[in-house]
Design a protein around this motif. Structure first.
Motif, PDB file in Angstrom:
ATOM      1  N   SER A  82     -14.564  12.367  17.356  1.00 25.57           N
ATOM      2  CA  SER A  82     -16.087  12.334  17.765  1.00 25.57           C
ATOM      3  C   SER A  82     -16.840  13.824  18.253  1.00 25.57           C
ATOM      4  N   SER A  83     -15.793  14.481  17.764  1.00 29.58           N
ATOM      5  CA  SER A  83     -15.751  15.618  18.800  1.00 29.58           C
ATOM      6  C   SER A  83     -16.357  17.098  17.203  1.00 29.58           C
ATOM      7  N   LEU A  84     -16.267  16.923  16.285  1.00 24.63           N
ATOM      8  CA  LEU A  84     -16.099  16.942  14.852  1.00 24.63           C
ATOM      9  C   LEU A  84     -16.413  16.886  13.503  1.00 24.63           C
ATOM     10  N   GLN A  85     -17.341  17.337  12.587  1.00 25.10           N
ATOM     11  CA  GLN A  85     -17.353  16.959  11.710  1.00 25.10           C
ATOM     12  C   GLN A  85     -16.381  16.864  10.568  1.00 25.10           C
ATOM     13  N   THR A  86     -16.142  15.692   9.671  1.00 23.47           N
ATOM     14  CA  THR A  86     -14.979  16.551   8.883  1.00 23.47           C
ATOM     15  C   THR A  86     -15.560  15.658   7.079  1.00 23.47           C
ATOM     16  N   SER A  87     -15.956  16.311   6.324  1.00 23.74           N
ATOM     17  CA  SER A  87     -16.106  16.020   5.015  1.00 23.74           C
ATOM     18  C   SER A  87     -15.166  16.830   3.809  1.00 23.74           C
ATOM     19  N   PHE A  88     -14.885  15.291   2.985  1.00 25.49           N
ATOM     20  CA  PHE A  88     -14.366  15.454   1.966  1.00 25.49           C
ATOM     21  C   PHE A  88     -15.456  14.583   0.782  1.00 25.49           C
ATOM     22  N   VAL A  89     -14.993  16.073  -0.681  1.00 22.36           N
ATOM     23  CA  VAL A  89     -16.106  15.746  -1.347  1.00 22.36           C
ATOM     24  C   VAL A  89     -15.522  14.766  -2.562  1.00 22.36           C
ATOM     25  N   VAL A  90     -14.995  13.764  -3.207  1.00 25.47           N
ATOM     26  CA  VAL A  90     -14.365  12.801  -4.243  1.00 25.47           C
ATOM     27  C   VAL A  90     -15.621  13.056  -5.515  1.00 25.47           C
TER      28      VAL A  90
ATOM     29  N   THR B 113       1.310  -0.494   0.170  1.00 29.94           N
ATOM     30  CA  THR B 113       0.105   0.022   0.095  1.00 29.94           C
ATOM     31  C   THR B 113       0.899   1.436   0.581  1.00 29.94           C
ATOM     32  N   THR B 114       0.173   1.973  -1.002  1.00 27.33           N
ATOM     33  CA  THR B 114       1.340   3.050  -0.830  1.00 27.33           C
ATOM     34  C   THR B 114       0.423   4.211  -1.054  1.00 27.33           C
ATOM     35  N   THR B 115       0.244   5.363  -0.146  1.00 22.10           N
ATOM     36  CA  THR B 115       0.267   6.635  -0.005  1.00 22.10           C
ATOM     37  C   THR B 115       0.614   7.848  -0.943  1.00 22.10           C
ATOM     38  N   LEU B 116      -0.845   8.424  -1.646  1.00 24.33           N
ATOM     39  CA  LEU B 116       0.233   8.737  -2.800  1.00 24.33           C
ATOM     40  C   LEU B 116      -0.258  10.809  -2.327  1.00 24.33           C
ATOM     41  N   ALA B 117      -1.616  10.655  -1.260  1.00 26.68           N
ATOM     42  CA  ALA B 117      -1.248  12.300  -0.707  1.00 26.68           C
ATOM     43  C   ALA B 117      -2.527  11.940   0.232  1.00 26.68           C
ATOM     44  N   THR B 118      -2.290  12.642   1.219  1.00 29.14           N
ATOM     45  CA  THR B 118      -2.550  13.558   2.668  1.00 29.14           C
ATOM     46  C   THR B 118      -3.347  14.447   3.095  1.00 29.14           C
ATOM     47  N   TYR B 119      -4.511  15.137   3.527  1.00 26.93           N
ATOM     48  CA  TYR B 119      -5.042  15.837   3.437  1.00 26.93           C
ATOM     49  C   TYR B 119      -5.395  16.404   4.466  1.00 26.93           C
ATOM     50  N   SER B 120      -5.990  17.533   5.369  1.00 22.28           N
ATOM     51  CA  SER B 120      -6.825  17.415   6.170  1.00 22.28           C
ATOM     52  C   SER B 120      -7.638  18.824   5.684  1.00 22.28           C
ATOM     53  N   ASN B 121      -8.773  18.860   6.038  1.00 18.87           N
ATOM     54  CA  ASN B 121      -9.663  19.944   6.448  1.00 18.87           C
ATOM     55  C   ASN B 121      -8.880  21.505   7.789  1.00 18.87           C
ATOM     56  N   VAL B 122      -8.000  21.238   8.146  1.00 19.23           N
ATOM     57  CA  VAL B 122      -7.777  22.609   8.889  1.00 19.23           C
ATOM     58  C   VAL B 122      -7.534  23.549   8.238  1.00 19.23           C
ATOM     59  N   ASN B 123      -8.121  24.709   7.611  1.00 21.45           N
ATOM     60  CA  ASN B 123      -7.771  26.179   7.097  1.00 21.45           C
ATOM     61  C   ASN B 123      -8.326  25.122   5.332  1.00 21.45           C
ATOM     62  N   ALA B 124      -9.518  24.685   5.227  1.00 11.68           N
ATOM     63  CA  ALA B 124      -9.643  25.076   4.194  1.00 11.68           C
ATOM     64  C   ALA B 124     -10.401  26.055   3.148  1.00 11.68           C
ATOM     65  N   ASN B 125     -10.453  25.428   2.443  1.00 11.91           N
ATOM     66  CA  ASN B 125     -11.240  26.572   1.280  1.00 11.91           C
ATOM     67  C   ASN B 125     -12.631  25.592   1.271  1.00 11.91           C
ATOM     68  N   SER B 126     -13.223  26.272   0.173  1.00 14.97           N
ATOM     69  CA  SER B 126     -15.232  25.509   0.452  1.00 14.97           C
ATOM     70  C   SER B 126     -14.929  25.896  -0.739  1.00 14.97           C
ATOM     71  N   THR B 127     -14.027  25.786  -1.891  1.00 14.30           N
ATOM     72  CA  THR B 127     -13.702  25.374  -3.115  1.00 14.30           C
ATOM     73  C   THR B 127     -13.361  23.780  -4.022  1.00 14.30           C
ATOM     74  N   TYR B 128     -13.450  23.072  -5.143  1.00 11.20           N
ATOM     75  CA  TYR B 128     -13.030  22.091  -5.615  1.00 11.20           C
ATOM     76  C   TYR B 128     -11.874  22.396  -5.942  1.00 11.20           C
ATOM     77  N   THR B 129     -10.638  21.688  -5.842  1.00 12.23           N
ATOM     78  CA  THR B 129      -9.428  21.741  -5.907  1.00 12.23           C
ATOM     79  C   THR B 129      -8.857  20.571  -7.056  1.00 12.23           C
TER      80      THR B 129
END
Length: 67
Positions: free
Chosen positions: A51-59, A11-27
């Motif tokens: 459990s403390s905060l919802q995290t959302s990512f859209v693919v 298994t190779t990780t190509l990228a890791t992303y966080s929603n900290v300081n995220a913007n609301s646009t698609y990249t």
């Protein structure tokens, strides 16, 4: 979120992303899979949250091309 490629038992990780300081646009993102040419692979999108905060990512609109 992690983007991973699984080939055989590796298994190779190509990228890791966080929603900290995220913007609301698609990249748009792209990754080279040329190292796996001729092999069977699985591409995984792994998301997690606590459990403390919802995290959302859209693919959207994923594709693999030969080129």
């Amino acid at each position: 979120m992690k983007v991973q490629v699984v080939s055989g038992g590796t298994t190779t990780t190509l990228a890791t992303y966080s929603n900290v300081n995220a913007n609301s646009t698609y990249t748009q993102k792209s990754f080279s899979l040329s190292a796996y040419k001729g092999k069977s692979v699985s591409v995984k999108f792994l998301m997690s949250e606590d459990s403390s905060l919802q995290t959302s990512f859209v693919v959207d609109d994923t594709s693999v091309t030969n080129g």
